[in-house]
Design an enzyme around this catalytic site. Structure first.
Site, short mmCIF file in Angstrom:
data_model
loop_
_atom_site.label_atom_id
_atom_site.label_comp_id
_atom_site.label_asym_id
_atom_site.label_seq_id
_atom_site.Cartn_x
_atom_site.Cartn_y
_atom_site.Cartn_z
N ALA A 66 1.12 -0.85 -0.08
CA ALA A 66 0.06 -0.23 0.14
C ALA A 66 1.07 1.41 0.11
O ALA A 66 1.78 1.32 0.90
CB ALA A 66 -0.96 0.17 1.58
N GLY A 109 0.40 -4.99 0.76
CA GLY A 109 -0.75 -4.84 0.44
C GLY A 109 -0.27 -5.38 -1.28
O GLY A 109 -1.19 -5.98 -1.90
N GLU A 112 -0.40 -9.49 -0.21
CA GLU A 112 -2.09 -9.04 -0.26
C GLU A 112 -2.93 -9.22 -1.44
O GLU A 112 -3.89 -10.27 -1.49
CB GLU A 112 -3.02 -8.20 0.91
CG GLU A 112 -1.65 -8.45 2.29
CD GLU A 112 -2.28 -7.16 3.29
OE1 GLU A 112 -1.87 -6.15 3.19
OE2 GLU A 112 -3.32 -7.80 3.95
N GLU A 132 4.80 -5.26 7.35
CA GLU A 132 4.13 -3.80 7.85
C GLU A 132 4.32 -3.72 9.06
O GLU A 132 4.26 -2.48 9.88
CB GLU A 132 2.46 -4.43 7.30
CG GLU A 132 2.06 -3.55 6.65
CD GLU A 132 2.30 -5.23 5.69
OE1 GLU A 132 2.65 -7.06 5.44
OE2 GLU A 132 0.52 -5.31 4.87
C1 HXC Z 1 4.81 4.24 -1.18
C2 HXC Z 1 6.61 3.09 -1.90
C3 HXC Z 1 6.49 2.49 -1.57
C4 HXC Z 1 5.93 2.00 -0.30
C5 HXC Z 1 8.21 2.07 -2.32
N1 HXC Z 1 7.98 3.63 -2.42
N2 HXC Z 1 7.56 0.99 -1.90
N3 HXC Z 1 6.19 4.48 -1.71
N4 HXC Z 1 4.70 3.16 -0.27
N5 HXC Z 1 5.02 0.66 -0.06
C6 HXC Z 1 8.93 4.30 -3.25
C7 HXC Z 1 10.11 4.45 -2.94
O1 HXC Z 1 9.63 5.80 -2.10
C8 HXC Z 1 10.94 5.12 -3.20
O2 HXC Z 1 10.06 6.55 -4.05
C9 HXC Z 1 10.57 4.55 -4.80
O3 HXC Z 1 9.26 4.08 -4.31
C10 HXC Z 1 11.54 3.08 -4.80
O4 HXC Z 1 11.77 2.45 -3.71
P1 HXC Z 1 12.99 2.23 -3.39
O5 HXC Z 1 13.04 1.58 -2.03
O6 HXC Z 1 13.75 3.33 -2.99
O7 HXC Z 1 14.14 0.76 -4.18
P2 HXC Z 1 15.12 0.09 -3.57
O8 HXC Z 1 15.97 0.75 -2.55
O9 HXC Z 1 14.91 -0.85 -4.36
O10 HXC Z 1 13.73 -0.70 -1.88
C11 HXC Z 1 12.38 -2.13 -2.38
C12 HXC Z 1 12.00 -2.02 -1.57
C13 HXC Z 1 10.97 -0.65 -0.77
C14 HXC Z 1 12.50 -3.06 -0.39
C15 HXC Z 1 10.70 -3.13 -1.99
O11 HXC Z 1 11.13 -0.20 -1.45
C16 HXC Z 1 10.20 -1.41 -0.09
O12 HXC Z 1 10.90 -1.69 1.46
N6 HXC Z 1 9.76 -0.71 0.20
C17 HXC Z 1 7.99 -0.39 1.48
C18 HXC Z 1 7.60 -2.13 1.69
C19 HXC Z 1 6.97 -1.94 2.18
O13 HXC Z 1 7.12 -1.31 3.56
N7 HXC Z 1 5.49 -2.39 1.94
C20 HXC Z 1 4.96 -2.59 2.57
C21 HXC Z 1 3.83 -1.23 2.61
S1 HXC Z 1 2.53 -1.40 4.21
P3 HXC Z 1 11.33 7.80 -4.11
O14 HXC Z 1 10.27 9.28 -4.32
O15 HXC Z 1 11.32 7.49 -2.48
O16 HXC Z 1 12.55 7.56 -4.76
C22 HXC Z 1 1.64 -1.84 3.54
C23 HXC Z 1 0.37 -1.72 4.83
C24 HXC Z 1 -0.97 -3.19 3.83
O17 HXC Z 1 1.18 -2.42 2.72
C25 HXC Z 1 -1.82 -2.93 4.80
C26 HXC Z 1 -3.27 -3.20 4.15
C27 HXC Z 1 -3.16 -3.17 3.15
#
Ligand code: HXC
Length: 258
Positions: A66, A109, A112, A132
């Site tokens: 998400a 998400g 999911e 998460e």
């Molecule tokens: C918003 C996101 C994002 C996310 C990545 N980006 N994931 N933006 N929401 N979930 C954005 C980053 O901010 C970044 O933008 C760009 O995408 C590239 O990501 P990087 O982190 O620079 O890439 P990398 O270093 O290759 O790392 C990849 C990654 C990492 C390991 C997947 O991006 C990551 O850990 N993302 C979050 C994963 C996460 O926590 N997902 C769960 C989300 S919570 P900028 O602008 O900085 O370049 C969730 C809640 C669910 O899903 C609950 C109900 C649905």
């Protein structure tokens, strides 16, 4: 295209290919993605020329979760009051099959959403996780429930509590994905599989999907009874007569969807 965050293409043989397309955010699922995805799935479900959909992302990410930036400032009232993410229930209400074709990250998400599809085909680059907890939250689109049903308690609990990712090989061993294919072939293999499904009698496709899903909602006796009634019902279709005649006459079936 009518969408900004999706690319929707109709492929030969009744296959709708939906590609998540927010590369700058690794396909993070914001509210625009949700509303466009629902519109695309509703159009697919309503279009009699389409038999099976494939939902995919990019080589790097199916979806990295998400959209954290969109959720960051939201409070309980904003989340609970609007049943935030409840809209994703429309994905599982799709009556025709949807295959998730996952390459790269399917996190939070994203994992999911893949699990809401009818099955997951994974590229050898796929990584699945529910990270998460690292953000001090939890799955919110069914991840704790679907992951536990897919891979069992031990792996689901470990993944939710530690946020660790599963690679494609582990996901296949654990039963989360149906098959692994080389990343370069993923989308074409998924489209081919979807075309096989779209080539089956449409009422039988819906019935098979519905009865397998019933396995996750009912006890065994009830589930078997549900299956048998749907099976009996298919004998009321023209396509059953055609399918069995075609077998006996050693020719392909020619379906009418009736
Ligand atoms: C918003 C996101 C994002 C996310 C990545 N980006 N994931 N933006 N929401 N979930 C954005 C980053 O901010 C970044 O933008 C760009 O995408 C590239 O990501 P990087 O982190 O620079 O890439 P990398 O270093 O290759 O790392 C990849 C990654 C990492 C390991 C997947 O991006 C990551 O850990 N993302 C979050 C994963 C996460 O926590 N997902 C769960 C989300 S919570 P900028 O602008 O900085 O370049 C969730 C809640 C669910 O899903 C609950 C109900 C649905």
């Amino acid at each position: 295209s009518q969408y900004e965050t999706l690319i929707v293409e109709q492929r030969e043989g009744g296959v709708t290919l939906i590609t998540l397309n927010r590369p700058q955010a690794l396909n993070a699922l914001n509210s625009q993605v949700l509303s466009e995805l629902i519109a695309a799935l509703e159009a697919f479900d309503a279009d009699a020329s389409q038999g099976c959909a494939v939902l995919t992302g990019s080589a790097k990410a199916f979806a990295a979760g998400a959209d954290i930036k969109e959720m960051q400032a939201m409070d309980f009232a904003a989340m609970y009051g609007t049943n935030h993410f409840g809209g994703y229930d429309r994905v599982t209400a799709t009556r025709k099959p949807v295959i998730a074709a996952v390459a790269g990250y399917a996190l939070g998400g994203g994992c999911e959403l893949a699990m809401m599809c009818d099955f997951i085909l994974a590229a050898d680059t796929a990584k699945f996780g529910q990270p998460e907890i690292k953000l001090a939250v939890s799955p919110g689109m069914g991840g704790s429930q679907r992951l536990a049903r897919a891979v069992g308690k031990a792996k689901a609990m470990e993944m939710c509590l530690t946020g660790r990712m599963m690679d494609a090989a582990e996901a296949e061993r654990a039963g989360l994905v149906s098959r692994i294919v080389p990343a370069d072939d993923l989308v074409e293999e998924a489209v081919k599989t979807a075309a096989t499904i779209a080539g089956m009698a449409p009422l039988a496709v819906k019935a098979n999907k519905e009865m397998v899903n019933a396995a996750f909602e009912t006890g065994l006796t009830q589930g078997v009874a549900f299956e048998r009634r749907l099976f009996h019902g298919l004998f009321g279709t023209a396509d059953q007569k055609e399918g069995m005649a075609a077998f006996v006459e050693k020719r392909p079936g020619n379906w009418t969807g009736r």
